[in-house]
Design a protein around this motif. Structure first.
Motif, PDB file in Angstrom:
ATOM      1  N   SER A  34     175.533  38.113  98.639  1.00  0.00           N
ATOM      2  CA  SER A  34     174.532  38.585  97.669  1.00  0.00           C
ATOM      3  C   SER A  34     173.223  38.949  98.357  1.00  0.00           C
ATOM      4  O   SER A  34     172.583  39.957  98.024  1.00  0.00           O
ATOM      5  N   GLN A  35     172.844  38.136  99.331  1.00  0.00           N
ATOM      6  CA  GLN A  35     171.599  38.396 100.061  1.00  0.00           C
ATOM      7  C   GLN A  35     171.677  39.713 100.826  1.00  0.00           C
ATOM      8  O   GLN A  35     170.726  40.510 100.812  1.00  0.00           O
ATOM      9  N   GLN A  36     172.810  39.963 101.483  1.00  0.00           N
ATOM     10  CA  GLN A  36     172.963  41.198 102.244  1.00  0.00           C
ATOM     11  C   GLN A  36     173.031  42.423 101.338  1.00  0.00           C
ATOM     12  O   GLN A  36     172.490  43.482 101.654  1.00  0.00           O
ATOM     13  N   LEU A  37     173.661  42.265 100.177  1.00  0.00           N
ATOM     14  CA  LEU A  37     173.731  43.389  99.233  1.00  0.00           C
ATOM     15  C   LEU A  37     172.372  43.662  98.607  1.00  0.00           C
ATOM     16  O   LEU A  37     172.026  44.816  98.314  1.00  0.00           O
ATOM     17  N   ALA A  38     171.592  42.610  98.398  1.00  0.00           N
ATOM     18  CA  ALA A  38     170.224  42.802  97.895  1.00  0.00           C
ATOM     19  C   ALA A  38     169.386  43.554  98.919  1.00  0.00           C
ATOM     20  O   ALA A  38     168.578  44.433  98.566  1.00  0.00           O
ATOM     21  N   ALA A  39     169.591  43.247 100.202  1.00  0.00           N
ATOM     22  CA  ALA A  39     168.871  43.954 101.257  1.00  0.00           C
ATOM     23  C   ALA A  39     169.294  45.421 101.301  1.00  0.00           C
ATOM     24  O   ALA A  39     168.458  46.318 101.503  1.00  0.00           O
ATOM     25  N   LEU A  40     170.592  45.674 101.098  1.00  0.00           N
ATOM     26  CA  LEU A  40     171.081  47.057 101.062  1.00  0.00           C
ATOM     27  C   LEU A  40     170.486  47.798  99.879  1.00  0.00           C
ATOM     28  O   LEU A  40     170.094  48.973  99.998  1.00  0.00           O
TER      29      LEU A  40
END
Length: 308
Positions: A34-40
Motif C-alpha cells: 500500500s505504501q509503494q502504491l501510494a508513492a506511485l
C-alpha cells in the motif's frame, strides 16, 4: 522518474485483485505494498486504484499506466534475455510450474536429465493446475508445463510462446477383470459409474464438453482431481476413470486401459515461456529437457501399447 518496482506492484495487484493477495505473492506485507502504491499515485498525481467490493480495480488512469508498465517490464526482460544470449550460458536458477498429472511421466525424468547436463542450475518446481499461464505472465515462474484440450477454446494470453511437447489422450481406466481392452465408444460411458475431476478443472471441463458432444451429460459417482484416487476407484471396480495417458504407469497392477474410439478427448502438453526476441539459454535448457522427456514417454507408451 517512475519506479519499475512500483509498476510491477501495480501489475500484480491488478492481476491478483487485491492488495492482500498481491502482498502474499510478493512476500511483502499489505502495508508495504500500500505504501509503494501510494508513492506511485503521488508520482503520477492521479488515483490508480478504486474499491470494487472486497477487491480493488484499476481506474482509467491505472489502466493506461498498466499498458505502459507492461511494455516497460517486457523491455526489461528483453534486455535480460539479450544479455543472457550474449553470455550463452545456462544460469543458476529457474522456476517451473507443472501439472500434477505430468510429474511422473515428464517432470521427474526431465529434471533428472537437467541436473546431469547443467548441475549448476537449480530448478524450483511448483506443482499446480491453477492459473499457470497467469503466473508466467506475472513473472513468478519462468517455464510452464501446461495443457490445452483440443476441443476447448485456446486461452493462451498475449506475450506467451508455446512449444508443443506431445498429444496426450485420456484413456478409460477400469479394473483389470472388467472389459476386454478394446477401444471404447464415448457414448458407452453414459451408463457407467464414473470417477472424474471437478468441472471447475480443465480436465473436468474437457470431459464434460466431450460427453455433451456425443449427446449426454455425465453424472459422476465420484468427483476428485486426485488421479491416484481415480485409479484406486477404478482398480476396485467401483468406477471407470478418464485419465491422461502420461499420468498412468503402464505397469500398474489391477487396471485395464482402453482408448476412446470415436470422439477422443485429447490434450496438447506444451512448454510455455514469456516471449522474447532473444532466446534465454536457461529457459531453453528447461524446455529442451521437457521435450526430451515427453518424447521418451511417448515412445514408451507406444511400446506398451504393442506389448513389447
Amino acid at each position: 522518474m517512475l519506479d519499475v518496482r512500483r509498476l510491477y506492484m501495480l501489475k500484480t495487484v491488478a492481476a491478483r485483485g487485491s492488495i492482500t493477495a498481491a502482498a502474499h505473492s510478493l512476500a511483502l506485507t499489505a502495508g508495504a505494498v500500500s505504501q509503494q502504491l501510494a508513492a506511485l499515485r503521488n508520482d503520477v498525481g492521479v488515483d490508480l486504484l478504486r474499491p470494487d467490493g472486497r477487491t480493488v480495480a484499476l481506474t482509467e488512469a491505472g489502466r493506461v499506466l498498466l499498458e505502459h508498465a507492461d511494455r516497460i517490464l517486457a523491455a526489461m526482460e528483453e534486455a535480460e534475455s539479450a544479455i543472457a544470449a550474449v553470455k550463452g550460458t545456462v544460469g543458476a536458477a529457474a522456476t517451473l510450474s507443472a501439472l500434477p498429472s505430468t510429474v511422473t511421466g515428464i517432470v521427474a525424468p526431465a529434471l533428472t536429465k537437467l541436473g546431469s547436463y547443467h548441475p549448476q542450475l537449480t530448478v524450483t518446481c511448483l506443482i499446480t493446475d491453477q492459473a499457470q499461464l497467469r503466473e508466467l505472465a506475472l513473472g513468478t515462474v519462468d517455464v510452464v508445463l501446461g495443457q490445452r484440450y483440443h476441443h476447448l477454446p485456446d486461452a493462451t494470453p498475449r506475450g506467451v510462446d508455446l512449444a508443443p511437447l506431445l498429444d496426450d489422450p485420456l484413456l478409460v481406466v477400469t479394473a483389470a477383470d472388467q472389459g476386454d481392452g478394446r477401444p471404447v465408444m464415448l457414448r458407452e460411458l453414459a451408463t457407467r459409474d464414473l470417477a472424474v475431476p471437478p468441472p471447475t478443472t480443465d480436465c473436468g471441463q474437457a470431459i464434460l464438453q466431450g460427453c455433451r458432444r456425443v449427446g449426454f451429460t455425465p453424472v459422476p459417482r465420484y468427483i476428485t482431481a486426485d488421479i491416484s484416487a481415480q485409479l484406486t476407484l477404478a482398480r476396485a471396480g467401483l468406477a471407470a476413470a478418464l485419465v491422461p495417458r502420461t499420468a498412468i504407469d503402464p505397469t500398474t497392477p489391477g487396471i485395464r486401459t482402453s482408448p476412446i474410439a470415436d470422439h477422443p478427448i485429447q490434450r496438447l502438453l506444451f512448454a510455455a515461456t514469456r516471449h522474447t526476441e532473444n532466446t534465454n539459454p536457461t529457459t531453453a535448457a528447461v524446455t529442451a529437457a521437457l521435450r526430451t522427456a515427453a518424447e521418451e514417454n511417448q515412445a514408451a507408451c507406444r511400446l506398451s501399447a504393442f506389448g513389447e
